[in-house]
Design an enzyme around this catalytic site. Structure first.
Site, PDB file in Angstrom:
ATOM      1  CE  LYS A  61      -7.656  -0.997   6.086  1.00  0.00           C
ATOM      2  NZ  LYS A  61      -7.034  -2.111   5.291  1.00  0.00           N
ATOM      3  CB  SER A 100      12.640  -1.060   4.193  1.00  0.00           C
ATOM      4  OG  SER A 100      12.675  -2.455   4.246  1.00  0.00           O
ATOM      5  NE  ARG A 101      10.433  -5.653   8.590  1.00  0.00           N
ATOM      6  CZ  ARG A 101       9.627  -6.651   8.267  1.00  0.00           C
ATOM      7  NH1 ARG A 101       9.397  -7.490   9.427  1.00  0.00           N
ATOM      8  NH2 ARG A 101       9.072  -7.131   7.227  1.00  0.00           N
ATOM      9  CB  ILE A 127      -0.967  -0.184   1.011  1.00  0.00           C
ATOM     10  CG1 ILE A 127      -2.266   0.740   0.659  1.00  0.00           C
ATOM     11  CG2 ILE A 127      -0.322   0.406   2.401  1.00  0.00           C
ATOM     12  CD1 ILE A 127      -2.859   0.381  -0.368  1.00  0.00           C
ATOM     13  CB  ALA A 128       4.250   1.887   1.267  1.00  0.00           C
ATOM     14  NE  ARG A 129       6.534  -1.327  -5.101  1.00  0.00           N
ATOM     15  CZ  ARG A 129       6.771  -1.861  -4.225  1.00  0.00           C
ATOM     16  NH1 ARG A 129       6.240  -2.174  -3.120  1.00  0.00           N
ATOM     17  NH2 ARG A 129       8.220  -2.324  -3.839  1.00  0.00           N
ATOM     18  CG  ASP A 165      -6.830  -5.932   5.586  1.00  0.00           C
ATOM     19  OD1 ASP A 165      -7.161  -5.945   4.347  1.00  0.00           O
ATOM     20  OD2 ASP A 165      -5.606  -5.660   5.858  1.00  0.00           O
TER      21      ASP A 165
HETATM   22  N1  LIG Z   1      -5.739   1.944   2.434  1.00  0.00           N
HETATM   23  C1  LIG Z   1      -5.960   0.898   1.687  1.00  0.00           C
HETATM   24  O1  LIG Z   1      -6.676   0.863   0.638  1.00  0.00           O
HETATM   25  C2  LIG Z   1      -5.099  -0.233   2.102  1.00  0.00           C
HETATM   26  C3  LIG Z   1      -4.993  -1.486   1.352  1.00  0.00           C
HETATM   27  C4  LIG Z   1      -4.227  -2.520   1.539  1.00  0.00           C
HETATM   28  C5  LIG Z   1      -3.530  -2.430   2.931  1.00  0.00           C
HETATM   29  N2  LIG Z   1      -3.742  -1.328   3.670  1.00  0.00           N
HETATM   30  C6  LIG Z   1      -3.377  -1.338   5.226  1.00  0.00           C
HETATM   31  O2  LIG Z   1      -2.132  -1.019   5.063  1.00  0.00           O
HETATM   32  C7  LIG Z   1      -1.073  -1.775   5.781  1.00  0.00           C
HETATM   33  C8  LIG Z   1      -0.159  -2.624   5.050  1.00  0.00           C
HETATM   34  O3  LIG Z   1      -0.780  -3.397   4.303  1.00  0.00           O
HETATM   35  P1  LIG Z   1       0.113  -3.763   3.003  1.00  0.00           P
HETATM   36  O4  LIG Z   1      -0.945  -4.698   1.984  1.00  0.00           O
HETATM   37  O5  LIG Z   1       0.983  -2.866   2.231  1.00  0.00           O
HETATM   38  O6  LIG Z   1       0.991  -5.040   3.553  1.00  0.00           O
HETATM   39  P2  LIG Z   1       2.555  -5.518   3.065  1.00  0.00           P
HETATM   40  O7  LIG Z   1       2.579  -5.341   1.465  1.00  0.00           O
HETATM   41  O8  LIG Z   1       2.633  -6.819   3.780  1.00  0.00           O
HETATM   42  O9  LIG Z   1       3.417  -4.259   3.595  1.00  0.00           O
HETATM   43  C9  LIG Z   1       3.582  -4.035   5.103  1.00  0.00           C
HETATM   44  C10 LIG Z   1       5.021  -3.729   5.225  1.00  0.00           C
HETATM   45  O10 LIG Z   1       5.093  -3.644   6.973  1.00  0.00           O
HETATM   46  C11 LIG Z   1       6.531  -3.905   6.962  1.00  0.00           C
HETATM   47  N3  LIG Z   1       6.736  -4.838   8.125  1.00  0.00           N
HETATM   48  C12 LIG Z   1       7.070  -4.359   9.481  1.00  0.00           C
HETATM   49  N4  LIG Z   1       6.929  -5.371  10.331  1.00  0.00           N
HETATM   50  C13 LIG Z   1       6.307  -6.469   9.629  1.00  0.00           C
HETATM   51  C14 LIG Z   1       6.005  -7.830  10.100  1.00  0.00           C
HETATM   52  N5  LIG Z   1       6.259  -8.329  11.219  1.00  0.00           N
HETATM   53  N6  LIG Z   1       5.543  -8.734   8.932  1.00  0.00           N
HETATM   54  C15 LIG Z   1       5.329  -8.113   7.951  1.00  0.00           C
HETATM   55  N7  LIG Z   1       5.681  -6.812   7.420  1.00  0.00           N
HETATM   56  C16 LIG Z   1       6.156  -5.970   8.253  1.00  0.00           C
HETATM   57  C17 LIG Z   1       7.141  -4.506   5.754  1.00  0.00           C
HETATM   58  O11 LIG Z   1       8.021  -3.479   5.296  1.00  0.00           O
HETATM   59  P3  LIG Z   1       9.604  -3.632   5.346  1.00  0.00           P
HETATM   60  O12 LIG Z   1       9.948  -4.928   5.146  1.00  0.00           O
HETATM   61  O13 LIG Z   1       9.797  -2.686   4.312  1.00  0.00           O
HETATM   62  O14 LIG Z   1       9.904  -3.070   6.714  1.00  0.00           O
HETATM   63  C18 LIG Z   1       6.084  -4.814   4.998  1.00  0.00           C
HETATM   64  O15 LIG Z   1       6.518  -4.612   3.632  1.00  0.00           O
HETATM   65  C19 LIG Z   1      -2.168  -2.791   6.721  1.00  0.00           C
HETATM   66  O16 LIG Z   1      -2.381  -2.171   8.030  1.00  0.00           O
HETATM   67  C20 LIG Z   1      -3.485  -2.715   5.823  1.00  0.00           C
HETATM   68  O17 LIG Z   1      -4.686  -2.747   6.527  1.00  0.00           O
HETATM   69  C21 LIG Z   1      -4.636  -0.265   3.536  1.00  0.00           C
END
Ligand SMILES: NC(=O)c1ccc[n+]([C@@H]2O[C@H](COP(=O)([O-])OP(=O)(O)OC[C@H]3O[C@@H](n4cnc5c(N)ncnc54)[C@H](OP(=O)(O)O)[C@@H]3O)[C@@H](O)[C@H]2O)c1
Length: 325
Positions: A98, A37-38, A16-18, A177
């Site tokens: 969220k 990032s870690r 989602i950061a992207r 989620d």
């Molecule tokens: N607003 C929206 O539309 C939307 C959509 C999807 C998700 N989200 C929210 O955004 C958040 C992240 O979702 P995502 O889909 O982006 O997830 P993701 O692709 O898995 O990314 C999460 C990032 O969190 C970091 N991280 C730190 N500790 C971690 C751990 N113990 N295990 C896994 N990752 C860890 C990692 O970054 P590093 O490896 O770089 O440290 C990982 O790349 C969630 O809370 C989700 O609900 C929001």
């Protein structure tokens, strides 16, 4: 684009950061100045792809960067509390994905820390800031559909295979989620319910795969559904004494809606715009420049109440996370 500029730092180089980086870069006056990032190589790859000048191999290094005004916490729900507190402690403003935290107790701690430090914090419920949602709020407020008696909203995505969705240590499950969208939408229109009835179907790992909820209000009900095993309709329907609103798939993202009034008149609003995260990013920039510490579009007390609602739903369906307190 008309909102003032702030300098963003991204905490967690995930999916989602992207999307946030793309929205800020392409559709706002602000810039993403750094990503943390870690894993240093992962941070660098993310920075190269998104055109971000600085990459850090730890979250602490990102938070020590004086050029970062506001931090976007984009880690799994299980870590929002820890990472938001770290950012607040470093004196950064925060936009936190969220669900805001795992539970209301954690949300209260984040809010108390933010208020003590005097920094801006907002939950990244982007739906609140979308053009079609502003239009819906306005038309309800001017009485176009009369008194709202019914809200139905649904969010289902076939994402149960994703690790953070099924792992309880990462606060997995459909509710936090996906279910947070229908819940926050109903809350936006009707506020906090007087009573909640929830039924859930749990996975073997203990997280919720599917949840159905009824919220009771003095003169209205909301019925809300979520699943992480199917791509469901993802529509929202609002019923009022003078008419109804049908919000198309995907109701929580940029979309259109149709208003049909009892007198037979009908009109459609087209709110389909690219990305959509730029509106929450612009709100953050406006509030920071105004010296505000929260946004009236989603206050910190509202985020706490939404976590309280989800705590109640989880207690009814029997979902607890191993690392919550
Ligand atoms: N607003 C929206 O539309 C939307 C959509 C999807 C998700 N989200 C929210 O955004 C958040 C992240 O979702 P995502 O889909 O982006 O997830 P993701 O692709 O898995 O990314 C999460 C990032 O969190 C970091 N991280 C730190 N500790 C971690 C751990 N113990 N295990 C896994 N990752 C860890 C990692 O970054 P590093 O490896 O770089 O440290 C990982 O790349 C969630 O809370 C989700 O609900 C929001």
């Amino acid at each position: 684009m008309s909102a003032p500029a702030v300098r963003w730092g991204i905490l967690g180089a995930g999916g989602i950061a992207r999307k946030l980086a793309d929205a800020v870069t392409r559709y706002t006056a602000s810039t993403v100045v750094a990503v943390g990032s870690r894993d240093e190589a992962k941070a660098q790859a993310f920075a190269d792809e998104a055109g971000i000048p600085t990459a850090y191999g730890s979250y602490e290094a990102l938070l020590a960067d004086p050029d970062v005004d506001v931090v976007y916490v984009a880690t799994p729900h299980s870590h929002h509390h820890e990472h938001a507190l770290l950012a607040i402690e470093a004196g950064k403003h925060v936009l936190c994905e969220k669900a805001f935290t795992q539970n209301a107790a954690q949300a209260r701690e984040v809010v108390a820390a933010a208020r003590a430090k005097g920094v801006f914090v907002m939950e990244a419920m982007w739906t609140r800031h979308l053009p079609h949602v502003h239009a819906i709020r306005d038309l309800i407020a001017r009485g176009e559909i009369g008194d709202v008696v019914s809200v139905q909203a649904d969010h289902g995505q076939p994402i149960a295979h994703i690790e953070r969705m099924w792992r309880p240590e990462l606060a997995g499950g459909a509710l936090l989620d996906l279910g947070v969208y229908p819940i926050s939408f109903a809350y936006d229109i009707l506020g906090k319910p007087d009573a909640i009835t929830a039924r859930g179907r749990l996975f073997e790992t203990g997280v919720d795969g599917q949840v159905s909820m009824i919220f009771d209000y003095p003169s209205a009900q909301a019925s809300l559904t979520t699943t992480m095993e199917a791509r469901t309709a993802c529509v929202a329907l609002i019923g009022g004494t003078e008419g109804r609103i049908e919000v198309r798939d995907t109701f929580y993202a940029p979309t259109s809606f149709t208003v049909t009034r009892l007198d037979g008149t009908s009109w459609t609003y087209d709110g389909d715009v690219p990305n959509g995260f730029q509106f929450e990013a612009a709100e953050v920039a406006r509030r920071i420049h105004a010296g505000d510490t929260e946004s009236p579009l989603l206050t910190l007390d509202q985020s706490i109440e939404i976590m309280e609602i989800m705590d109640e739903v989880r207690s009814q369906i029997g979902v607890a996370f191993p690392n919550e307190r």
